[in-house]
Design an enzyme around this catalytic site. Structure first.
Site, short mmCIF file in Angstrom:
data_model
loop_
_atom_site.label_atom_id
_atom_site.label_comp_id
_atom_site.label_asym_id
_atom_site.label_seq_id
_atom_site.Cartn_x
_atom_site.Cartn_y
_atom_site.Cartn_z
N PRO A 2 0.95 -1.32 -0.10
CG PRO A 2 -0.66 -1.51 1.67
CD PRO A 2 0.56 -2.09 1.15
CD GLU A 3 3.17 2.65 -4.40
OE1 GLU A 3 3.09 3.80 -4.58
OE2 GLU A 3 3.35 1.64 -4.79
#
Ligand code: ZN
Length: 274
Positions: A2-3
């Site tokens: 996840p960014e």
């Protein structure tokens, strides 16, 4: 992993309650885990004591960290490779990757699903203790093209690893760096101190546009358990090797930079500067 856009999406959902219950105002009555190594700070026994009966004030994000300010101290969670966080009523079926859960005063649970178990949980009086050494937030007003220029010219590093470096710029990972570099028409191996002003302005704009687009699509659902977004359907280069570039028609290529798979267009993103 996840960014920024995926973590931002999760933070917004938890804050608003996903149409069910907003997290702010809820009291944590218990923490349960089958994977105590999730808790990085303090020790697990101290963590349980510190977290018990604390009231969650809000839900926010810094870089790829989720922040939960409490009425005493703060809870901080990093999802790392495969983590997801969501609210469920107590009788809701438990997915096999939920290794830790915060039990709330209304019976609901904040569940930490983490297939690869690399996620980390912190409680601290001072969030800076966990969040030190992070670069600027790319979507904040004080992150200007001039700030980016100063930072790029102060380093002499290739763009791809530099943009992945959280102490240089917070929140970007493999997907959004590749997408931003393509949008800016810059080669991943280009050295940061050689960028001219118009290129830096393109890069600044591209970083912000890519991240905002990602947030608008609720992030990307790829390679990890988080399944809420559809930005993966709008990728220009990431995992598009062999596909034609939307701009120039050249075939997107995959290479490896600093051990990371890197996608770029050999037509739009030329390595040598004219
Ligand atoms: Zn192209």
């Amino acid at each position: 992993m996840p960014e920024l856009p995926e973590v931002e999406t999760i933070a917004r959902r938890l804050h608003s309650g996903q149409g069910a219950i907003p997290l702010p105002g809820r009291r944590i009555v218990q923490f349960s885990t089958s994977w105590p190594r999730h808790v990085e700070l303090p020790s697990i026994s101290t963590f349980r004591r510190r977290i018990k009966n604390r009231v969650i004030q809000s839900v926010g994000r810094r870089a790829k960290y989720l922040l939960f300010p409490l009425d005493l101290g703060a809870l901080i969670i990093h999802l790392r490779m495969s983590g997801d966080l969501y609210l469920r009523p107590p009788d809701a079926e438990k997915d096999p990757y939920v290794h830790s859960a915060f039990h709330l005063d209304n019976g609901w649970q904040l569940r930490f699903s983490d297939a690869r178990k690399f996620g980390r949980i912190y409680w601290t009086r001072d969030p800076q203790e966990v969040l030190e050494n992070l670069g600027p937030e790319p979507l904040e007003d004080n992150f200007t093209a001039e700030v980016l220029q100063d930072h790029l010219h102060a380093r002499r590093r290739q763009l791809k690893p530099l943009l992945l470096d959280q102490s240089f710029l917070a929140g970007m990972g493999n997907i959004y760096v590749d997408e931003s570099l393509h949008r800016a028409r810059l080669h991943p191996l280009r050295r940061s101190d050689t960028l001219k002003k118009p290129e830096i302005e393109r890069l600044w704009e591209s970083i912000r546009t890519s991240l905002r687009e990602g947030i608008r699509h609720n992030g990307a659902s790829i390679d990890w358990v988080y399944g809420g977004g559809d930005y993966q359907n709008h990728f220009r280069v990431y995992k598009q090797d062999g596909q034609p570039c939307d701009f120039c028609g050249a075939s997107i290529e995959r290479t490896v930079v600093g051990q990371r798979g890197t996608y770029f267009c050999p037509g739009c993103q030329q390595e040598n500067i004219a």
